[in-house]
Write an enzyme that holds these catalytic residues in place. Structure first.
Site, PDB file in Angstrom:
ATOM      1  N   GLY A  59     -35.526  47.042   8.465  1.00  0.00           N
ATOM      2  CA  GLY A  59     -34.690  47.542   9.895  1.00  0.00           C
ATOM      3  C   GLY A  59     -35.680  48.553  10.206  1.00  0.00           C
ATOM      4  O   GLY A  59     -34.904  48.520  11.454  1.00  0.00           O
ATOM      5  N   SER A  72     -41.717  49.202  12.982  1.00  0.00           N
ATOM      6  CA  SER A  72     -42.871  49.926  12.321  1.00  0.00           C
ATOM      7  C   SER A  72     -43.581  50.147  13.762  1.00  0.00           C
ATOM      8  O   SER A  72     -44.572  51.100  14.023  1.00  0.00           O
ATOM      9  CB  SER A  72     -43.840  49.189  11.475  1.00  0.00           C
ATOM     10  OG  SER A  72     -43.659  48.033  11.079  1.00  0.00           O
ATOM     11  N   GLU A 130     -46.172  46.885  23.810  1.00  0.00           N
ATOM     12  CA  GLU A 130     -45.967  46.389  23.083  1.00  0.00           C
ATOM     13  C   GLU A 130     -45.865  44.409  23.591  1.00  0.00           C
ATOM     14  O   GLU A 130     -45.864  44.033  23.004  1.00  0.00           O
ATOM     15  CB  GLU A 130     -44.387  46.335  22.322  1.00  0.00           C
ATOM     16  CG  GLU A 130     -44.026  45.913  20.810  1.00  0.00           C
ATOM     17  CD  GLU A 130     -43.621  45.941  19.648  1.00  0.00           C
ATOM     18  OE1 GLU A 130     -43.023  45.063  19.533  1.00  0.00           O
ATOM     19  OE2 GLU A 130     -43.851  47.474  20.207  1.00  0.00           O
ATOM     20  N   ASP A 148     -36.431  51.224  20.458  1.00  0.00           N
ATOM     21  CA  ASP A 148     -37.142  51.878  19.039  1.00  0.00           C
ATOM     22  C   ASP A 148     -38.192  52.552  19.684  1.00  0.00           C
ATOM     23  O   ASP A 148     -38.341  53.713  18.946  1.00  0.00           O
ATOM     24  CB  ASP A 148     -37.987  50.580  18.862  1.00  0.00           C
ATOM     25  CG  ASP A 148     -37.128  49.545  17.763  1.00  0.00           C
ATOM     26  OD1 ASP A 148     -36.450  50.287  17.704  1.00  0.00           O
ATOM     27  OD2 ASP A 148     -37.347  48.333  17.467  1.00  0.00           O
TER      28      ASP A 148
END
Length: 134
Positions: A49, A52, A95, A107
Site C-alpha cells: 500500500g 513505490s 507518472e 503520493d
C-alpha cells in the site's frame, strides 16, 4: 533524452526515472548536457500500500535537483510555490504522461513534502500543503 523526447510505447520501471528527469530538462542552461548514472535500491514491500512509484520519482527528482543546484527550478516561477509542491507536480506529471498512470497528487505530495512526526494536510483543490504536528 532531450526536450523533444516522447514517452515510450511500452512502460517499464525505468520509465518513472526517465519521465522524472525529463521534467527537469527545461531547467538546464542553454546548450548544456546532463549525464546521469543511477544505482537504485529499495525495500518498499510489494503490495504493502506504499507508493513505490512516487517514492522513486521523488528520490530521482531530489537527486536531479542536487545535481542542478540553483538551476533546479529556474524554468518555473516558484516565488509563490514551494520546491516541494513544484517537485510533487513534476513527479505527478511524469507518472501521468510518461507512465500513462492517471494518478492524483497525494503520493507525490507526501513523498515530497511530509516530515517525520507530522501529518500533511493536502488540499487538492488549491494544492496547498499544511504540516500538522502529531
Amino acid at each position: 533524452i532531450s526536450e523533444s523526447s516522447t514517452p515510450p510505447e511500452e512502460t517499464a520501471w525505468t520509465t518513472y526515472i526517465v519521465g522524472t528527469v525529463f521534467q527537469y530538462l527545461p531547467d538546464l542552461p542553454a546548450n548544456s548536457k546532463l549525464e546521469l548514472t543511477f544505482a537504485i535500491a529499495g525495500d518498499v514491500p510489494l503490495g504493502s500500500g506504499l507508493s513505490s512509484s512516487a517514492s522513486l520519482e521523488v528520490s530521482v527528482a531530489r537527486f536531479v535537483e542536487a545535481v542542478l543546484g540553483d538551476a533546479a527550478f529556474s524554468s518555473e516561477i516558484t516565488g509563490y510555490q514551494s520546491p516541494a509542491k513544484v517537485r510533487a507536480l513534476r513527479c505527478q506529471k511524469a507518472e501521468n504522461e510518461w507512465c500513462r498512470s492517471p494518478c492524483g497528487i497525494m503520493d507525490q505530495a507526501v513523498s515530497s513534502a511530509a516530515k517525520e512526526g507530522s501529518l500533511l494536510l493536502i488540499d487538492c483543490r488549491t494544492l496547498t500543503f499544511t504540516e500538522t504536528k502529531l
